[in-house]
Design an enzyme around this catalytic site. Structure first.
Site, PDB file in Angstrom:
ATOM      1  CE1 TYR A 198     -44.520  53.596  -8.935  1.00 57.18           C
ATOM      2  CE2 TYR A 198     -42.890  54.034  -7.228  1.00 57.18           C
ATOM      3  CZ  TYR A 198     -43.504  53.157  -8.106  1.00 57.18           C
ATOM      4  OH  TYR A 198     -43.098  51.850  -8.160  1.00 57.18           O
ATOM      5  CD  GLU A 238     -40.374  50.138  -6.746  1.00 58.68           C
ATOM      6  OE1 GLU A 238     -41.417  50.784  -6.563  1.00 58.68           O
ATOM      7  OE2 GLU A 238     -39.883  49.387  -5.895  1.00 58.68           O
ATOM      8  CD  GLU A 242     -40.447  52.788  -2.527  1.00 56.36           C
ATOM      9  OE1 GLU A 242     -41.375  52.682  -1.704  1.00 56.36           O
ATOM     10  OE2 GLU A 242     -40.631  52.854  -3.740  1.00 56.36           O
ATOM     11  CG  ASN A 246     -38.057  52.809  -6.195  1.00 62.37           C
ATOM     12  OD1 ASN A 246     -37.210  52.472  -7.024  1.00 62.37           O
ATOM     13  ND2 ASN A 246     -38.448  52.016  -5.216  1.00 62.37           N
ATOM     14  CG  HIS A 276     -39.431  45.755  -1.697  1.00 62.92           C
ATOM     15  ND1 HIS A 276     -39.076  46.261  -2.934  1.00 62.92           N
ATOM     16  CD2 HIS A 276     -40.651  46.272  -1.444  1.00 62.92           C
ATOM     17  CE1 HIS A 276     -40.048  47.026  -3.407  1.00 62.92           C
ATOM     18  NE2 HIS A 276     -41.035  47.041  -2.512  1.00 62.92           N
ATOM     19  NE  ARG A 334     -35.067  47.461  -7.085  1.00 64.00           N
ATOM     20  CZ  ARG A 334     -36.130  47.965  -6.465  1.00 64.00           C
ATOM     21  NH1 ARG A 334     -37.264  48.176  -7.125  1.00 64.00           N
ATOM     22  NH2 ARG A 334     -36.069  48.252  -5.187  1.00 64.00           N
TER      23      ARG A 334
HETATM   24  O1  IFM Z   1     -45.794  48.655  -4.697  1.00 60.91           O
HETATM   25  C1  IFM Z   1     -44.893  49.639  -4.288  1.00 60.91           C
HETATM   26  C2  IFM Z   1     -43.521  49.048  -4.100  1.00 60.91           C
HETATM   27  O2  IFM Z   1     -43.519  48.013  -3.184  1.00 60.91           O
HETATM   28  C3  IFM Z   1     -42.573  50.100  -3.615  1.00 60.91           C
HETATM   29  N1  IFM Z   1     -42.623  51.276  -4.431  1.00 60.91           N
HETATM   30  C4  IFM Z   1     -43.908  51.827  -4.744  1.00 60.91           C
HETATM   31  C5  IFM Z   1     -44.802  50.744  -5.303  1.00 60.91           C
HETATM   32  C6  IFM Z   1     -46.169  51.334  -5.669  1.00 60.91           C
HETATM   33  O3  IFM Z   1     -46.755  51.920  -4.556  1.00 60.91           O
END
Ligand code: IFM
Length: 465
Positions: free
Chosen positions: A313, A366, A186, A311, A140, A96
């Site tokens: 985290y 992600e 995002e 995405n 992006h 990706r």
């Molecule tokens: O590096 C970023 C990415 O560009 C978008 N998602 C989160 C990642 C980590 O912060």
């Protein structure tokens, strides 16, 4: 019999050298195994000799000369073929990446840069020739500078139509080979660049929040329509970063505060896309900040899509007042983000209930951890925390899948250490290490484990790492 013995011995030896197990995952036979990057974070080659126009990030870093910037990044523009070979060695089935709008349309509309278009032609061809499926993200975060400043960037609805034109250009050019597309990456973080200072354009104006988020969804809808008119075969989706908000205690107040923050920051995009309406908390904010919704906007936004990129985290934990509180004993990454894979399955299962029958197939587009890495004397990067992190998140996906969620793929963030925007190169998310002075790539232990895991899951021979 003796053969079986030999091979199981070999397996256990390999597994023992990694921080996480190797096994066939219960993620489905056609699961997509990938890694993600984005243009500005890895490409470099931003100068006029490449025909690329400036993006809002060049301006952002020009105004903040003390920060790292992306003029060289990982030098991927020059090393693209080498990088694809590395992905092939790792056994990735998908990659990706994002197209840099200012590289293909230097002014954001009108004139195109053939050199830039040809770069993505080569990347796509190289991927396909090596058995790797391209997953393209159109935006992006690198808005052409010409559309920002007095032209308003994402505060201006004209930008939405320019984006749809750019999306159409890309589908015309690459749609014969690229089957999987995402419009945006995002939305909430793009908005952050308007309401705060930590991301480009850095406008620090909280009143712009809903207008910018809504315009992004309108741009997504316009692009979707334009892309489908050109090619009805491709699959199109959008990528959201979703941060579940959980209450710190059992009180009703904390539960309400958590819900409100989730709706205000994240669920409003899901609601717009899948329910064609925003939550009340966002409607009230829109009214207070004078946002104009045009007739037909919600229908445009809620057109059906083929996939949802998530995405993921971290989660947030809030108290009765809605203040984010630290989690006692939590392990955190370089970013200060709590590592908690079970919150991912909880969030996905919750979404499955809340948007029952409305969600398209989900891809984790992600997921990854910024960890302090050291290159050992043996030349390897031993990163057991990252390896365990990825494994635990894959297990969280298995759990969500068992509960009926249609999860089709996983993309590690990131393929390689790169520019973490205004936080520079020190935050290292890669499963591949990039030496900052030579740009040499070294697959970390997590990347080696990931490669072995993919091979094991797909029933293929172990890779040579
Ligand atoms: O590096 C970023 C990415 O560009 C978008 N998602 C989160 C990642 C980590 O912060």
């Amino acid at each position: 019999m003796s053969n079986t013995k030999k091979s199981s011995k070999k397996h256990s030896r390999t597994a023992a050298s990694f921080a996480a197990p190797l096994r066939k995952m219960a993620l489905g036979r056609h699961f997509t195994w990938g890694a993600s990057t984005s243009a500005y974070q890895i490409e470099g080659a931003t100068g006029p000799e490449y025909g690329r126009g400036p993006s809002i990030w060049e301006k952002y870093f020009e105004d903040r000369p003390h920060l790292d910037h992306g003029a060289v990044a990982c030098g991927h523009y020059e090393r693209m073929r080498e990088d694809v070979q590395m992905m092939k060695r790792m056994g990735l089935t998908a990659y990706r990446f994002s197209i840099a709008w200012p590289r293909v349309m230097p002014d954001g509309h009108g004139r195109v840069n053939e050199q830039g278009l040809a770069f993505y032609d080569s990347l796509i061809d190289e991927l396909l020739a090596n058995g790797i499926e391209p997953y393209v993200t159109l935006y992006h975060w690198d808005l052409p500078l010409a559309l920002s400043g007095e032209n308003g960037g994402w505060t201006n609805r004209h930008t939405c139509q320019y984006f749809a034109d750019y999306a159409a250009l890309c589908v015309k050019r690459y749609g014969d080979r690229v089957k999987n597309w995402a419009t945006f990456n995002e939305l909430e973080v793009i908005v952050a660049g308007y309401i705060g200072d930590g991301l480009a354009p850095g406008l620090s104006n909280p009143a712009l929040r809903v207008q910018v988020g809504h315009n992004l969804l309108v741009a997504h809808g316009l692009a979707l329509r334009a892309m489908r008119a050109i090619n009805s075969e491709i699959k199109i989706g959008i990528v959201l970063n979703l941060v579940p908000v959980e209450p710190a205690n059992d009180s009703k107040e904390a539960a309400l505060a958590a819900r409100s923050l989730w709706e205000r920051g994240y669920a409003w995009y899901l609601d717009g896309l899948f329910k064609a309406r925003y939550p009340d908390v966002v409607l009230a904010e829109a009214q207070a900040s004078g946002v104009v919704f045009e007739p037909g906007d919600m229908a445009l936004i809620s057109q059906s899509i083929d996939m949802l990129g998530v995405n993921w985290y971290l989660r947030l934990v809030v108290d009765e007042k809605g203040a984010v509180v630290p989690v006692p004993g939590a392990t955190v990454t370089q970013m200060g983000w709590e590592i908690n894979a079970s919150a991912l399955s909880r969030m996905l299962i919750g979404m499955g209930k809340e948007y029952k029958g409305l969600l398209p197939p989900i891809y984790i587009t992600e997921n990854g951890a910024a960890i302090d890495d050291v290159v050992g004397e043996d030349g390897h990067v031993h990163d057991p925390v990252r390896t365990t992190y990825i494994y635990d998140h894959l297990c969280a996906l298995e759990k969500a899948r068992r509960k009926g969620l249609d999860i089709r793929g996983y993309f590690a963030w990131s393929l390689m250490d790169n520019l973490e925007w205004s936080l520079g190169f020190a935050k290292t998310f890669g499963i591949v290490h990039v030496d900052r002075s030579t740009l040499k790539r070294t697959v970390k232990d997590s990347g080696r484990w990931y490669a072995h895991m993919i091979a094991r899951d797909r029933g293929l021979k172990a890779p040579k790492f």
